[in-house]
Design a protein around this motif. Structure first.
Motif, PDB file in Angstrom:
ATOM      1  N   ARG A  33       0.784  -1.073   0.222  1.00 13.82           N
ATOM      2  CA  ARG A  33       0.106   0.003   0.113  1.00 13.82           C
ATOM      3  C   ARG A  33       0.805   1.292   0.031  1.00 13.82           C
ATOM      4  N   ALA A  34       2.057   1.040   0.817  1.00 20.54           N
ATOM      5  CA  ALA A  34       2.832   2.356   0.707  1.00 20.54           C
ATOM      6  C   ALA A  34       3.459   2.633  -0.474  1.00 20.54           C
ATOM      7  N   VAL A  35       3.952   1.579  -1.167  1.00 22.80           N
ATOM      8  CA  VAL A  35       4.635   1.522  -2.579  1.00 22.80           C
ATOM      9  C   VAL A  35       3.812   2.187  -3.415  1.00 22.80           C
ATOM     10  N   ASP A  36       2.366   1.611  -3.233  1.00 20.84           N
ATOM     11  CA  ASP A  36       1.392   2.117  -4.460  1.00 20.84           C
ATOM     12  C   ASP A  36       1.055   3.518  -4.160  1.00 20.84           C
ATOM     13  N   ALA A  37       1.088   4.079  -2.972  1.00 23.50           N
ATOM     14  CA  ALA A  37       1.009   5.398  -2.658  1.00 23.50           C
ATOM     15  C   ALA A  37       1.905   6.250  -3.270  1.00 23.50           C
ATOM     16  N   ALA A  38       3.029   5.715  -3.047  1.00 23.09           N
ATOM     17  CA  ALA A  38       4.352   6.521  -3.538  1.00 23.09           C
ATOM     18  C   ALA A  38       4.234   6.683  -5.109  1.00 23.09           C
ATOM     19  N   ARG A  46      11.378   8.090  -8.049  1.00 25.09           N
ATOM     20  CA  ARG A  46      11.653   6.620  -7.532  1.00 25.09           C
ATOM     21  C   ARG A  46      11.355   6.329  -6.271  1.00 25.09           C
ATOM     22  N   VAL A  47      10.932   5.129  -6.152  1.00 25.97           N
ATOM     23  CA  VAL A  47      10.251   4.212  -4.684  1.00 25.97           C
ATOM     24  C   VAL A  47      11.066   3.201  -4.560  1.00 25.97           C
ATOM     25  N   VAL A  48      11.624   3.185  -3.347  1.00 25.08           N
ATOM     26  CA  VAL A  48      12.777   2.228  -2.391  1.00 25.08           C
ATOM     27  C   VAL A  48      12.120   1.540  -1.338  1.00 25.08           C
ATOM     28  N   VAL A  49      12.199   0.520  -0.886  1.00 24.34           N
ATOM     29  CA  VAL A  49      11.830   0.015   0.258  1.00 24.34           C
ATOM     30  C   VAL A  49      13.271  -0.833   0.708  1.00 24.34           C
ATOM     31  N   THR A  50      13.409  -0.344   2.168  1.00 20.61           N
ATOM     32  CA  THR A  50      14.693  -0.829   2.801  1.00 20.61           C
ATOM     33  C   THR A  50      14.239  -1.918   3.786  1.00 20.61           C
ATOM     34  N   THR A  51      14.762  -3.031   3.625  1.00 25.34           N
ATOM     35  CA  THR A  51      14.271  -4.037   4.445  1.00 25.34           C
ATOM     36  C   THR A  51      15.301  -5.104   4.726  1.00 25.34           C
ATOM     37  N   ASP A  52      15.048  -5.953   5.863  1.00 25.32           N
ATOM     38  CA  ASP A  52      16.025  -7.125   6.121  1.00 25.32           C
ATOM     39  C   ASP A  52      15.246  -8.278   5.620  1.00 25.32           C
ATOM     40  N   ASP A  53      13.903  -8.111   5.246  1.00 19.64           N
ATOM     41  CA  ASP A  53      13.168  -9.559   5.023  1.00 19.64           C
ATOM     42  C   ASP A  53      12.956  -9.742   3.812  1.00 19.64           C
ATOM     43  N   PRO A  54      13.320 -11.125   3.150  1.00 22.22           N
ATOM     44  CA  PRO A  54      13.097 -11.273   1.873  1.00 22.22           C
ATOM     45  C   PRO A  54      11.798 -11.500   1.353  1.00 22.22           C
ATOM     46  N   ASP A  55      10.998 -11.743   2.242  1.00 22.04           N
ATOM     47  CA  ASP A  55       9.321 -11.692   1.755  1.00 22.04           C
ATOM     48  C   ASP A  55       9.044 -10.212   1.436  1.00 22.04           C
ATOM     49  N   GLY A  64       6.705  -2.887  -7.763  1.00 19.41           N
ATOM     50  CA  GLY A  64       7.306  -1.837  -8.705  1.00 19.41           C
ATOM     51  C   GLY A  64       8.335  -0.973  -7.699  1.00 19.41           C
ATOM     52  N   ALA A  65       8.749  -1.499  -6.657  1.00 18.41           N
ATOM     53  CA  ALA A  65       9.793  -0.540  -5.866  1.00 18.41           C
ATOM     54  C   ALA A  65      11.012  -1.083  -6.106  1.00 18.41           C
TER      55      ALA A  65
END
Length: 407
Positions: A33-38, A46-55, A64-65
């Motif tokens: 939902r956050a990616v979609d809003a961005a 550009r949209v980026v997700v920073t995460t430690d989780d593979p899922d 699309g991030a």
């Protein structure tokens, strides 16, 4: 040229709500939902997700991030959002991305106001503000527990109780988004610096999810806030799976004096299934009961039916694995609580009009039609629209559905 980059920190761990960033609201994972809003914000490049989780990374990429792998040291309970953002900026710099404006979105805010976000970016871009946060207007009288638990006023004099219209409002951070001048953020290493502005948002979008109760509230609010009844919502799915009773039928059954059951179905639905088959889109009917009516209808439609299924979600997963179809690319149409497991698995959980409230809360799309009244055709049209949106149009004389008849 510098870019406006949205960064969404989404770690895998969460104490209050396990796997919180993957929990669904309106049929969509919170991080998605956050990616979609961005991505719907025209001011974001550009949209980026920073995460430690593979899922989480897989969901982010699917929506699309870009993904930045977040070090474990920055993914614990004590790690600040600022530390994740600074690390993401370093990684983007290493990828030769010049970040001029940083948009910090939180996945735990499921109803981000895209218009307000766009205005906030423009406010920073114009250099009128260095940092802008989403806030909701409040006239509340705040109290705190003082010595011995006694209540003490925070923002008012207890001897003076002015009317709302006689007071100036305060603004409460919603946590939804922060827009920051990237250079200033790097220097301050904090989200508030320089000239700080407020992007006012509606109270109905201000919910932030930290507890199971707030998650449930968001799910109940989603049908009222999300535009899930829009008739032009295309569904780019690779397969369609449906319940039978209450989907292909109106959830009633006719029983004669010999106990023989029959049900009324829609010929429009039959045409919808025929169109799906002609387009090469697999269709499956899943039913908890074993009933000759289901088998007869499936034969007429020319599709597979699996009946007497106690665990519909497991049966759906098995069917998808057999055909190599990603669950994220399946549209599932249901109407009642025994469909919730399947709705929670697929990328496109869909509800018929008038479905059970829990099903409506779990759905990503709510159809205009009820079960037995063209709901399957409605879904088929949307799936076909999603297919044609990504493929070249077929010439009229080559159209594969030209000679189809409705079963």
């Amino acid at each position: 040229m510098s870019e406006v980059v949205a960064v969404i920190p989404a770690r895998g761990g969460s104490k209050g709500v396990p796997r919180k960033n993957l929990q669904r609201v309106g049929g969509v994972p919170l991080v998605a939902r956050a990616v979609d809003a961005a991505r719907r914000c025209a001011a974001v490049d550009r949209v980026v997700v920073t995460t430690d989780d593979p899922d989480i990374a897989a969901v982010a990429a699917e929506w699309g991030a870009e993904v930045v792998e977040r070090p474990t040291a920055l993914a614990g309970d004590e790690a600040s959002s600022e530390s994740a953002l600074l690390h993401a900026l370093d990684e983007l710099q290493a990828r030769a991305v010049d970040v001029g404006i940083l948009v910090f979105l939180q996945a735990t805010s499921p109803f981000i106001d895209v218009d307000a976000l766009t205005a906030a970016v423009q406010l920073v871009r114009s250099r009128r503000r260095d940092s802008v946060f989403s806030g909701v207007e409040t006239y509340g009288f705040l109290w705190e527990k003082g010595l011995g638990g006694a209540a003490e006023p925070v923002d008012h004099d207890i001897d003076v109780r002015p009317r709302r219209q006689d007071r100036e409002p305060h603004y409460l951070e919603t946590g939804g988004f922060y827009v920051l001048r990237a250079a200033g953020f790097r220097a301050a290493q904090h989200r508030f610096f320089g000239s700080v502005g407020i992007a006012e948002v509606s109270p109905r979008t201000a919910l932030e999810i930290d507890t199971a109760d707030e998650l449930e509230l968001a799910r109940r609010l989603a049908p009222l806030i999300d535009l899930r009844h829009e008739r032009d919502v295309a569904i780019p799915a690779d397969a369609v799976v449906t319940d039978f009773d209450g989907v292909h039928t109106d959830d009633t059954v006719h029983v004669d004096e010999n106990g023989v059951e029959s049900a009324t179905v829609s010929r429009s639905d039959g045409m919808g299934v025929a169109l799906l088959r002609a387009a090469g889109i697999p269709v499956l009917i899943l039913s908890t009961e074993t009933n000759p009516v289901v088998a007869a209808r499936a034969r007429k439609l020319g599709v597979e039916a699996r009946q007497g299924v106690a665990d519909k979600a497991a049966a759906l997963r098995e069917w998808a694995d057999e055909r190599g179809i990603a669950l994220a690319r399946i549209a599932y149409l249901g109407n009642d609580v025994n469909d919730l497991g399947c709705l929670g698995l697929v990328g496109w959980p869909v509800a018929v009009s008038g479905a059970h409230p829990l099903v409506l809360s779990a759905a990503r799309v709510v159809l205009d039609r009820a079960g037995g009244d063209g709901a399957v055709r409605d879904l088929a049209d949307r799936v076909l629209a999603g297919r044609t949106a990504t493929t070249a149009p077929v010439e009229a004389h080559e159209h594969p559905t030209a000679r189809l008849e409705a079963p």
